[in-house]
Design a protein around this motif. Structure first.
Motif, PDB file in Angstrom:
ATOM      1  N   ILE A   1       0.859  -1.193   0.000  1.00  0.00           N
ATOM      2  CA  ILE A   1       0.000   0.000   0.000  1.00  0.00           C
ATOM      3  C   ILE A   1       0.889   1.234   0.000  1.00  0.00           C
ATOM      4  O   ILE A   1       2.091   1.153   0.296  1.00  0.00           O
ATOM      5  N   PHE A   2       0.279   2.379  -0.310  1.00  0.00           N
ATOM      6  CA  PHE A   2       1.092   3.588  -0.229  1.00  0.00           C
ATOM      7  C   PHE A   2       0.252   4.829  -0.019  1.00  0.00           C
ATOM      8  O   PHE A   2      -0.980   4.774   0.010  1.00  0.00           O
ATOM      9  N   ASP A   3       0.938   5.928   0.186  1.00  0.00           N
ATOM     10  CA  ASP A   3       0.277   7.221   0.247  1.00  0.00           C
ATOM     11  C   ASP A   3       1.283   8.285  -0.195  1.00  0.00           C
ATOM     12  O   ASP A   3       2.485   8.011  -0.310  1.00  0.00           O
ATOM     13  N   PHE A   4       0.773   9.449  -0.470  1.00  0.00           N
ATOM     14  CA  PHE A   4       1.591  10.475  -1.112  1.00  0.00           C
ATOM     15  C   PHE A   4       1.022  11.831  -0.737  1.00  0.00           C
ATOM     16  O   PHE A   4      -0.180  12.031  -0.793  1.00  0.00           O
ATOM     17  N   PHE A   5       1.895  12.747  -0.351  1.00  0.00           N
ATOM     18  CA  PHE A   5       1.399  14.112  -0.088  1.00  0.00           C
ATOM     19  C   PHE A   5       2.520  15.119  -0.287  1.00  0.00           C
ATOM     20  O   PHE A   5       3.685  14.754  -0.456  1.00  0.00           O
ATOM     21  N   ARG A   6       2.140  16.383  -0.273  1.00  0.00           N
ATOM     22  CA  ARG A   6       3.114  17.446  -0.508  1.00  0.00           C
ATOM     23  C   ARG A   6       3.584  18.049   0.804  1.00  0.00           C
ATOM     24  O   ARG A   6       2.890  18.006   1.820  1.00  0.00           O
ATOM     25  N   VAL A   7       4.782  18.620   0.728  1.00  0.00           N
ATOM     26  CA  VAL A   7       5.309  19.429   1.827  1.00  0.00           C
ATOM     27  C   VAL A   7       5.380  20.860   1.281  1.00  0.00           C
ATOM     28  O   VAL A   7       5.910  21.076   0.192  1.00  0.00           O
ATOM     29  N   ARG A   8       4.769  21.778   2.021  1.00  0.00           N
ATOM     30  CA  ARG A   8       4.765  23.167   1.550  1.00  0.00           C
ATOM     31  C   ARG A   8       5.283  24.063   2.665  1.00  0.00           C
ATOM     32  O   ARG A   8       4.735  24.062   3.774  1.00  0.00           O
ATOM     33  N   ASP A   9       6.299  24.826   2.368  1.00  0.00           N
ATOM     34  CA  ASP A   9       6.907  25.716   3.373  1.00  0.00           C
ATOM     35  C   ASP A   9       7.149  24.958   4.678  1.00  0.00           C
ATOM     36  O   ASP A   9       6.803  25.421   5.763  1.00  0.00           O
ATOM     37  N   ASN A  10       7.683  23.745   4.508  1.00  0.00           N
ATOM     38  CA  ASN A  10       8.017  22.840   5.626  1.00  0.00           C
ATOM     39  C   ASN A  10       6.810  22.225   6.326  1.00  0.00           C
ATOM     40  O   ASN A  10       6.991  21.415   7.253  1.00  0.00           O
ATOM     41  N   ALA A  11       5.597  22.577   5.910  1.00  0.00           N
ATOM     42  CA  ALA A  11       4.406  21.956   6.526  1.00  0.00           C
ATOM     43  C   ALA A  11       4.037  20.691   5.748  1.00  0.00           C
ATOM     44  O   ALA A  11       4.006  20.704   4.508  1.00  0.00           O
TER      45      ALA A  11
END
Lengths: 277, 277
Positions: free
Chosen positions: B30-40
């Motif tokens: 399984i997997f997941d994926f997300f962004r990091v924006r301005d260290n958040a």
């Protein structure tokens, strides 16, 4: 134990892939599997044809020709010296830069010891059915998500295997093909949405010399009205299917034609090995 | 660049799995994926909830709790110091003894640089449709066999993406959710056979404050009769779908409501990041 990885034989425990491989990232790859008996690579020509077909179908550039793959398999067989064993060939999507586009594939060939008896009495299996068709039935991909996921259901229901169907028309097991013998002694096996197994092919050849053989639609109702049912695979050869969704098939015992075909299949195998010696 | 593998941070180029892992053998994980924006870590709570749900659904024992995973992600973020990037989490079927039974899973967390603009004009996409449903739509598995396989068809047909459907009822893209805006300004998105995206959830929340929102069946005919259509995902945010199977949707341009929702979504994202600073 040695494995072959891309372009070299190496010790099995050292055989790794970088995590960027598309098999790890996206479950993308193809494979094939066959037995080694008395040092003979069983039906290797058929398996290599299928491996190459699967690679082409899945847009993976296999780095070796059929003859080269055959030589690599022989080299590995000599190195490991396992007269009775299994060979597993995998071609992955490779080290993908964006985790989505296939790259140069990674080739893995693994061998494991596998003892095998020439038992002439078919094992008896109880199966369940599940609505599903493999993503790309024409190719032997590494995607066994559904088959592996259903193992807990098999354990719960105390069943040996699960037969896939769509709207009651059956296709295949996760790793085996399926046959029925009708009350009129016609031997039927699904032709659509199935991986055309090498053992399936050998059984069709055996059966067609004595019986009418039909490759076409088989429904769950057809199974319940059948005299016999069985499955085929490289490691299971022929095993009788005597129960489906808790209902007996025929008299609930392995049938005479199933047993006869198992004997024929073992003879074909013995003859194949004799010729290679 | 560092990755997290099982229980340690290590240099990305050294991160490998043994070939016996069930992702390589059987495409299982399984997997997941997300962004990091301005260290958040954007919407990390939602992504971790889904990751843990996917693991449970696929019978994989995640070795860490939600809080522990969160700490590991923060540690990796600090180590790599990539303020704008992507995080990819994979939990595989592990080193299986028989290449079929799941074992102790292997956990991989990878980070990559990802530049991102707050563009407020939606991109315009041309899509095709393909009859397919993911094996186990309830979970975000690593099985993208069909999506990857269809890339050559997308290239041939000069299309940007492919929308899955069954008998004309659409579900999702390989990596995105789908929405239409009807002529009566009702916002509709499929609810069955879809991965419930985190961006989908945010867009539903934005939309419901101004429009009637329906999660339910959407057909290809509904798309052709729609005023607007768009897709959502973590990396694409909102992009307009202006053509399906070579036919224009609405006036063939990104619509007013699509544009308005993109603006709302960017604001939600900015507010999320501000709160984390």
């Amino acid at each position: 134990m040695f494995v072959f990885l891309n372009n070299q034989l190496l010790e099995a425990e050292k055989a790794t892939l970088h995590i960027s491989d598309l098999a790890i990232q996206r479950g993308y790859g193809i494979f094939d599997f066959f037995r080694v008996r008395d040092n003979a690579l069983l039906y290797v020509e058929d398996h290599l044809d299928r491996f190459i077909h699967s690679a082409q179908f899945m847009h993976l550039a296999c780095p070796y020709s059929k003859d080269q793959l055959h030589s690599i398999l022989q080299e590995l067989q000599q190195k490991n010296n396992l007269p009775n064993s299994s060979m597993r060939m995998i071609l992955t999507g490779g080290y993908s830069a964006d985790a989505y586009q296939p790259a140069d594939p990674n080739l893995i060939i693994m061998q494991s010891p596998l003892a095998f008896q020439d038992t002439l009495v078919p094992k008896s299996l109880s199966i369940i059915t599940h609505e599903y068709v493999r993503d790309i039935p024409e190719a032997k991909t590494i995607n066994y998500t559904m088959g592996i996921w259903l193992q807990s259901k098999l354990a719960e229901q105390k069943a040996d295997d699960v037969l896939y169907h769509i709207n009651g028309t059956v296709s295949e097991f996760p790793r085996c093909n399926f046959f029925i013998v009708t009350k009129n002694n016609v031997i039927m096996t699904p032709a659509k949405n199935v991986l055309k197994g090498v053992t399936r092919k050998k059984v069709l050849a055996c059966a067609s010399s004595h019986y009418k053989v039909v490759e076409g639609p088989v429904t769950i109702d057809d199974i319940l009205n059948a005299k016999e049912a069985f499955l085929t695979s490289s490691t299971k050869r022929i095993q009788a299917v005597t129960k489906v969704n808790d209902k007996a098939i025929g008299n609930g015992e392995p049938g005479a034609i199933t047993t006869e075909l198992l004997k024929s299949l073992v003879t074909v195998e013995q003859n194949y090995v004799s010729k290679k010696l």
